[in-house]
Design a protein around this motif. Structure first.
Motif, short mmCIF file in Angstrom:
data_model
loop_
_atom_site.label_atom_id
_atom_site.label_comp_id
_atom_site.label_asym_id
_atom_site.label_seq_id
_atom_site.Cartn_x
_atom_site.Cartn_y
_atom_site.Cartn_z
N UNK A 172 2.76 -19.61 18.21
CA UNK A 172 2.30 -19.45 19.60
C UNK A 172 3.39 -18.81 20.44
N UNK A 173 4.63 -19.26 20.27
CA UNK A 173 5.74 -18.65 20.99
C UNK A 173 5.82 -17.16 20.69
N UNK A 174 5.73 -16.80 19.41
CA UNK A 174 5.82 -15.39 19.03
C UNK A 174 4.68 -14.57 19.63
N UNK A 175 3.49 -15.13 19.66
CA UNK A 175 2.35 -14.43 20.27
C UNK A 175 2.56 -14.27 21.77
N UNK A 176 3.07 -15.29 22.42
CA UNK A 176 3.38 -15.19 23.86
C UNK A 176 4.47 -14.16 24.11
N UNK A 177 5.52 -14.19 23.30
CA UNK A 177 6.62 -13.23 23.47
C UNK A 177 6.09 -11.81 23.31
N UNK A 178 5.27 -11.59 22.30
CA UNK A 178 4.68 -10.27 22.10
C UNK A 178 3.86 -9.85 23.32
N UNK A 179 3.07 -10.76 23.82
CA UNK A 179 2.23 -10.51 25.00
C UNK A 179 3.09 -10.13 26.22
N UNK A 180 4.12 -10.92 26.47
CA UNK A 180 4.94 -10.67 27.66
C UNK A 180 5.85 -9.46 27.52
N UNK A 231 -7.56 -18.43 23.47
CA UNK A 231 -8.05 -17.06 23.63
C UNK A 231 -7.43 -16.09 22.62
N UNK A 232 -6.19 -16.36 22.23
CA UNK A 232 -5.46 -15.47 21.33
C UNK A 232 -5.24 -16.12 19.96
N UNK A 233 -6.18 -16.94 19.54
CA UNK A 233 -6.04 -17.70 18.29
C UNK A 233 -5.73 -16.79 17.11
N UNK A 234 -6.42 -15.66 16.99
CA UNK A 234 -6.16 -14.76 15.86
C UNK A 234 -4.74 -14.20 15.90
N UNK A 235 -4.23 -13.97 17.11
CA UNK A 235 -2.87 -13.43 17.21
C UNK A 235 -1.85 -14.50 16.83
N UNK A 236 -2.11 -15.74 17.24
CA UNK A 236 -1.22 -16.83 16.85
C UNK A 236 -1.26 -17.00 15.33
N UNK A 262 22.87 -23.50 15.25
CA UNK A 262 22.60 -23.29 16.66
C UNK A 262 21.23 -22.66 16.84
N UNK A 263 20.83 -22.56 18.07
CA UNK A 263 19.54 -21.95 18.39
C UNK A 263 19.73 -21.02 19.58
N UNK A 264 18.94 -19.99 19.62
CA UNK A 264 18.95 -19.05 20.73
C UNK A 264 18.29 -19.72 21.93
N UNK A 265 18.96 -19.77 23.04
CA UNK A 265 18.39 -20.42 24.23
C UNK A 265 17.14 -19.70 24.73
N UNK A 266 16.92 -18.48 24.27
CA UNK A 266 15.72 -17.75 24.65
C UNK A 266 14.67 -17.75 23.55
N UNK A 267 14.90 -18.52 22.50
CA UNK A 267 14.02 -18.49 21.34
C UNK A 267 12.98 -19.59 21.32
N UNK A 268 12.25 -19.61 20.22
CA UNK A 268 11.14 -20.55 20.04
C UNK A 268 11.59 -22.00 20.08
N UNK A 269 12.76 -22.29 19.51
CA UNK A 269 13.22 -23.68 19.48
C UNK A 269 13.46 -24.20 20.89
N UNK A 270 14.12 -23.39 21.71
CA UNK A 270 14.43 -23.81 23.08
C UNK A 270 13.17 -23.93 23.93
N UNK A 271 12.22 -23.04 23.71
CA UNK A 271 10.95 -23.09 24.44
C UNK A 271 10.12 -24.28 24.00
N UNK A 272 10.02 -24.48 22.70
CA UNK A 272 9.14 -25.51 22.16
C UNK A 272 9.66 -26.91 22.25
N UNK A 273 10.98 -27.09 22.18
CA UNK A 273 11.59 -28.41 22.22
C UNK A 273 12.85 -28.38 23.08
N UNK A 274 12.70 -28.14 24.37
CA UNK A 274 13.89 -27.97 25.22
C UNK A 274 14.77 -29.21 25.29
#
Length: 167
Positions: free
Chosen positions: A68-76, A106-111, A148-160
């Motif tokens: 889901x994060x990757x699909x959102x990132x692609x969208x934005x 709405x973007x289930x196939x993209x996720x 470590x994790x990228x503060x702008x990546x999926x880990x930080x977004x999904x589990x801040x």
């Protein structure tokens, strides 16, 4: 023919054109995904549809959240807001928001596409590990755990709450 020309230029270049190589790979992966949707995704009782369905089920919430994060990132990125979730509109910065849930629906196939890419990587890594064992490597592949994790990546977004900010 145009793709073959681009591929030839990429292969002939003295240095790796990472953006160009990425575009070419994603173009081919999109075609393979479209074929997978057409022939396998809705046929989960047979391979490889069942194998993908099992992978998604086994990956559970963490795989779904990553995809889901990757699909959102692609969208934005396409909207010019970038891949860093801190630059997304406020409601999309929270993975539990209504807007994120609506996007996922709405973007289930993209996720699913992004989950499918993880499945492809997992299958290929598994095949490489099996080849190593067959070749006699006692340890096989050593898979490193990131420290470590990228503060702008999926880990930080999904589990801040898992990250210490400003340290």
């Amino acid at each position: 023919p145009e793709f073959q020309e681009r591929l030839a230029r990429l292969r002939a270049a003295e240095l790796v054109d990472y953006p160009g190589a990425t575009r070419a790979k994603l173009e081919v992966l999109e075609l393979i995904w479209e074929n997978f949707i057409a022939h396998h995704l809705d046929h989960r009782e047979a391979q490889p549809g069942r194998a993908f369905s099992d992978f998604v089920q086994k990956g559970g919430a963490s795989l779904w959240k990553f995809a889901l994060f990757e699909a959102l990132a692609e969208h934005f990125v396409k909207e010019g807001k970038g891949a860093f979730w801190g630059n997304w509109p406020e409601p999309y910065r929270d993975p539990t928001s209504t807007e994120v849930a609506e996007f996922a629906e709405q973007q289930r196939d993209r996720v699913l596409y992004w989950a499918w890419l993880q499945w492809q990587a997992d299958r290929q890594l598994g095949a490489a590990a099996a080849a190593c064992r067959t070749a006699g490597m006692k340890i096989g592949l050593y898979v490193d755990l990131a420290v470590g994790a990228d503060s702008g990546g999926a880990e930080a977004w999904g589990d801040p709450e898992l990250l210490v900010r400003g340290a």
